[in-house]
Design a protein around this motif. Structure first.
Motif, PDB file in Angstrom:
ATOM      1  N   CYS A   9      34.204  82.205  -9.061  1.00 23.65           N
ATOM      2  CA  CYS A   9      32.942  82.292  -9.831  1.00 23.65           C
ATOM      3  C   CYS A   9      33.101  83.190 -11.057  1.00 23.65           C
ATOM      4  O   CYS A   9      32.494  82.943 -12.096  1.00 23.65           O
ATOM      5  N   ASP A  10      33.913  84.237 -10.922  1.00 24.37           N
ATOM      6  CA  ASP A  10      33.972  85.259 -11.972  1.00 24.37           C
ATOM      7  C   ASP A  10      35.049  84.998 -13.029  1.00 24.37           C
ATOM      8  O   ASP A  10      34.993  85.581 -14.109  1.00 24.37           O
ATOM      9  N   ASP A  11      36.034  84.187 -12.728  1.00 23.99           N
ATOM     10  CA  ASP A  11      37.179  84.062 -13.641  1.00 23.99           C
ATOM     11  C   ASP A  11      36.776  83.370 -14.950  1.00 23.99           C
ATOM     12  O   ASP A  11      36.301  82.231 -14.948  1.00 23.99           O
ATOM     13  N   ALA A  12      37.023  84.065 -16.039  1.00 23.49           N
ATOM     14  CA  ALA A  12      36.583  83.563 -17.349  1.00 23.49           C
ATOM     15  C   ALA A  12      37.323  82.295 -17.764  1.00 23.49           C
ATOM     16  O   ALA A  12      36.849  81.541 -18.613  1.00 23.49           O
ATOM     17  N   ILE A  52      37.934  79.734 -15.847  1.00 27.06           N
ATOM     18  CA  ILE A  52      37.439  78.545 -15.129  1.00 27.06           C
ATOM     19  C   ILE A  52      36.119  78.105 -15.770  1.00 27.06           C
ATOM     20  O   ILE A  52      35.198  78.896 -15.926  1.00 27.06           O
ATOM     21  N   ARG A  53      36.068  76.840 -16.134  1.00 25.54           N
ATOM     22  CA  ARG A  53      34.907  76.353 -16.892  1.00 25.54           C
ATOM     23  C   ARG A  53      33.848  75.681 -16.031  1.00 25.54           C
ATOM     24  O   ARG A  53      32.686  75.603 -16.422  1.00 25.54           O
ATOM     25  N   ALA A  54      34.256  75.120 -14.885  1.00 28.59           N
ATOM     26  CA  ALA A  54      33.286  74.379 -14.079  1.00 28.59           C
ATOM     27  C   ALA A  54      33.673  74.475 -12.611  1.00 28.59           C
ATOM     28  O   ALA A  54      34.860  74.534 -12.278  1.00 28.59           O
ATOM     29  N   ILE A  55      32.651  74.491 -11.752  1.00 30.11           N
ATOM     30  CA  ILE A  55      32.902  74.596 -10.311  1.00 30.11           C
ATOM     31  C   ILE A  55      32.160  73.483  -9.583  1.00 30.11           C
ATOM     32  O   ILE A  55      30.959  73.279  -9.776  1.00 30.11           O
ATOM     33  N   GLN A  65      28.145  72.154 -10.008  1.00 32.41           N
ATOM     34  CA  GLN A  65      27.475  71.093  -9.241  1.00 32.41           C
ATOM     35  C   GLN A  65      27.599  71.520  -7.778  1.00 32.41           C
ATOM     36  O   GLN A  65      28.691  71.815  -7.298  1.00 32.41           O
ATOM     37  N   SER A  66      26.462  71.646  -7.095  1.00 31.83           N
ATOM     38  CA  SER A  66      26.472  72.243  -5.767  1.00 31.83           C
ATOM     39  C   SER A  66      25.752  71.320  -4.779  1.00 31.83           C
ATOM     40  O   SER A  66      24.533  71.184  -4.818  1.00 31.83           O
ATOM     41  N   ASN A  67      26.532  70.676  -3.951  1.00 33.05           N
ATOM     42  CA  ASN A  67      25.973  69.795  -2.912  1.00 33.05           C
ATOM     43  C   ASN A  67      25.813  70.599  -1.636  1.00 33.05           C
ATOM     44  O   ASN A  67      26.794  71.158  -1.146  1.00 33.05           O
ATOM     45  N   MET A  68      24.613  70.626  -1.086  1.00 40.36           N
ATOM     46  CA  MET A  68      24.381  71.554   0.029  1.00 40.36           C
ATOM     47  C   MET A  68      23.801  70.862   1.263  1.00 40.36           C
ATOM     48  O   MET A  68      23.996  69.679   1.460  1.00 40.36           O
ATOM     49  N   GLY A  69      23.099  71.637   2.073  1.00 46.97           N
ATOM     50  CA  GLY A  69      22.679  71.200   3.403  1.00 46.97           C
ATOM     51  C   GLY A  69      21.638  70.091   3.393  1.00 46.97           C
ATOM     52  O   GLY A  69      21.165  69.663   2.337  1.00 46.97           O
ATOM     53  N   ALA A  70      21.289  69.654   4.588  1.00 48.79           N
ATOM     54  CA  ALA A  70      20.423  68.477   4.678  1.00 48.79           C
ATOM     55  C   ALA A  70      19.652  68.448   5.982  1.00 48.79           C
ATOM     56  O   ALA A  70      19.987  69.154   6.940  1.00 48.79           O
ATOM     57  N   ALA A  76      28.100  81.827 -10.594  1.00 45.97           N
ATOM     58  CA  ALA A  76      28.942  81.154 -11.586  1.00 45.97           C
ATOM     59  C   ALA A  76      28.132  80.759 -12.826  1.00 45.97           C
ATOM     60  O   ALA A  76      28.630  80.850 -13.948  1.00 45.97           O
ATOM     61  N   SER A  77      26.875  80.349 -12.633  1.00 46.10           N
ATOM     62  CA  SER A  77      26.045  80.004 -13.805  1.00 46.10           C
ATOM     63  C   SER A  77      25.833  81.236 -14.668  1.00 46.10           C
ATOM     64  O   SER A  77      25.820  81.143 -15.894  1.00 46.10           O
ATOM     65  N   ALA A  78      25.668  82.384 -14.005  1.00 45.07           N
ATOM     66  CA  ALA A  78      25.459  83.619 -14.772  1.00 45.07           C
ATOM     67  C   ALA A  78      26.672  83.931 -15.651  1.00 45.07           C
ATOM     68  O   ALA A  78      26.561  84.639 -16.642  1.00 45.07           O
TER      69      ALA A  78
END
Ligand code: NAD
Length: 549
Positions: free
Chosen positions: A236-239, A241-244, A268-273, A260-262
């Motif tokens: 998340c912090d590494d400058a 890396i452009r996208a996660i 793009q975050s696919n999560m629970g259901a 990471a957005s900050a």
């Protein structure tokens, strides 16, 4: 120390035995084209959930190694982005061939580390393979746009360019499909990649990376690091890396999205259901019961698109009775056994959590129609044709709840199919994602009421309706608030020419995985405006904002 990939000697395509040095074998990092043993002093056991055998040991990749992986990806980017798109596509064309060649080995590795049945593991690989196939047509998918003569002698066109270094963070439940949702699309667009597999089942990622390199992916284009929170935070912090791309639980996904957005990254975050199936009285009974049992209990309920809640419209009793009958006939066994319908859940902790949620449901008033908590052995009297007698419900459960363990797999994390009914929206077992072989039943008087129940739920991954009425299906399709809708289809996961379109709390970001949205996620638009004409001289300098002439 660089070694060729022999870590999963049991499964690997390469016969040289890295594992000779360590038993159990150690999972390597992949940095700059070399599978390298980590220098970490901290390792996590990768455990076979059916046996508790330690399959391998996964390092918590050191910060130095993480930086080296990102740096390798960064260095590989300029030449990879300038590699012709046709060449990049051909690597994918070869990769899909190699995945087909090794699908049995991949499936065996998945079953060993994750627990699902071999047939289901093949499906895991196959659904990922389809994304690789789709990436073979990237030139068309990545095309820009062109408008000639937007003004006199001026044309405008847009290019979809790769971002640079991208990263992927994976969950345990689809060890092949989810890495394949990520890196094939990213690298064929011209990006380079750092992948962090789930710490619970990293083997398939390593094998897929081996295959990608065999297919001709240059060194440094795909790198693999391991670990948990610290590695994720480093991503998340590494400058550089452009996208996660993230797939996993809401706790992790929202943390990653925010952190990471900050830092200015795309996420793009696919999560629970909590996926609901609405059953109308006019549904085809046999087909619907089969669909509910398969989608509720397949993969031991550990699918983000599992149908974990059924809402029966009208009288539910006859449906529930028959559903219990089908569920009882399912065979719980190690995934490697030919007769297994469902295997173990991923860990002892997962089993405890699932059992706790079942118990909380009972304590808050739900009725337990089928209890799989202690089931570990199929009672001999229970065949696929056995009759469920409502009056003798608990006795029949007792049959199923044989205290003996699955023969030969006494230490496995097994839970049998479990069904709770009279579930209400305020219950913890309903509000939380159970992620186990547990089906919750609710009742509604009308389709409107059923849709309201579904729409009130925070999640919006998938929802399905079972009916023979086109009008009801159309109403459902229009009014339901879920990203992936099934009409007489229980697990409506779209193929790669569409995208995986979860919504509400099941997704954060605005560009979904794979399909056109996936290509858009891994590319940025550059718009070029060009003027080629004989310019009239002596017209003077105009400081006014240019407008179309
Ligand atoms: P998880 O969130 O525990 O782990 C996913 C990844 O995040 C792992 O690589 C893990 O190392 C990392 N991680 C875990 N907790 C973290 C934290 N607090 N901070 C930073 N990193 C963390 O998920 P899981 O148990 O591996 O997978 C199951 C979950 O994934 C379920 O919620 C399921 O619904 C979801 N899932 C969603 C989809 C989808 O497409 N929507 C697909 C598959 C799985």
């Amino acid at each position: 120390k660089a070694v060729r990939p022999q870590i999963f000697a049991k499964f690997s395509t390469d016969a040289k035995l890295y594992s000779k040095q360590h038993n159990p074998p150690r999972v390597p990092n992949l940095i700059g084209g070399a599978f390298i043993e980590s220098r970490s002093s901290e390792y996590i056991d990768v455990i076979n959930p059916a046996t508790q055998e330690v399959v391998s040991q996964l390092p918590l990749t050191t910060n130095e190694e993480f930086k080296a992986a990102v740096s390798a990806a960064k260095q590989a980017f300029p030449s990879w982005r300038n590699t012709p798109i046709t060449t990049r596509q051909r690597v994918m064309l070869k990769l899909q061939e190699l995945i087909r060649r090794d699908i049995d080995k991949l499936a065996m590795n998945i079953t060993t580390e994750q627990g699902k049945t071999l047939k289901d593991a093949q499906g895991d690989v196959f659904r990922g393979l389809e994304v690789v196939e789709h990436a073979c047509g990237m030139a068309t998918l990545q095309m820009g746009e062109y408008v000639p003569n937007v003004s006199n002698g001026i044309d405008t066109y847009s290019l979809r360019e790769p971002l640079g270094v991208c990263a992927g963070i994976c969950p345990f439940n689809f060890p092949a499909m989810i890495p394949l949702w990520m890196f094939p699309v990213a690298v064929t667009c011209g990006n380079t990649f750092v992948l962090k597999p789930s710490e619970k089942d990293p083997g398939a990622s390593i094998m897929l990376a081996e295959l990608a390199m065999e297919a001709g992916l240059p060194d440094g284009v795909l790198n693999i690091v391991h670990g948990t929170h610290d590695t994720v935070n480093a991503i998340c912090d590494d400058a550089n890396i452009r996208a996660i791309s993230f797939v996993g639980s809401n706790v992790a996904g929202m943390h990653i999205y925010a952190r990471a957005s900050a830092k200015g990254k795309r996420v793009q975050s696919n999560m629970g259901a909590k996926n609901h199936g609405i059953v109308l009285p006019d549904a085809n009974m046999d087909a619907t019961l089969n669909a509910l049992a398969a989608a509720g209990f397949g993969a031991a309920g550990q699918r983000c698109m599992a149908l974990s809640t059924v809402v029966f419209v009208g009288d539910s009793k006859s449906w529930e009775d028959k559903l219990v009958e089908r569920a009882k006939a399912l065979k719980v066994n190690a995934g490697t056994e030919a007769d297994a319908d469902l295997g173990p859940v991923i860990s002892k902790q997962a089993k405890e959590r699932i059992c706790r949620l079942i118990q909380s449901g009972i304590e808050s008033g739900a009725r337990l129609l089928l209890d799989g908590r202690n089931i570990v052995k199929q009672a001999p009297s229970l065949t696929r044709n056995s009759k469920w007698n409502q009056q003798a419900g608990m006795a029949a459960n007792k049959d199923l709840m044989d205290d003996k363990q699955v023969p030969g797999y006494e230490h496995g994390n097994f839970i049998g199919p479990t069904i709770l009914t009279d579930v209400t929206a305020d219950m913890e077992c309903y509000k939380e994602e159970i992620f186990g072989p547990v089906l919750l039943c609710m009742q509604a008087d009308s389709l409107e009421e059923a849709i309201k129940i579904v729409n009130k739920n925070q999640y919006g991954n998938g929802a399905a309706i079972f009916t023979s009425s086109g009008a009801a299906a159309r109403k459902f399709q229009t009014e339901i608030e879920a990203g992936q809708v099934g009409i007489n289809v229980p697990i409506p996961v779209p193929l790669p020419f569409f995208s995986f379109t979860g919504s509400k709390a099941s997704f954060a970001g605005d560009l979904n995985f794979y399909g056109k949205a996936g290509v858009n996620f891994y590319t940025q638009i550059k718009t070029v405006t060009q003027q080629w004409r004989d310019l009239p001289g002596g017209s003077g300098v105009s400081l006014a904002m240019p407008t179309s002439q």
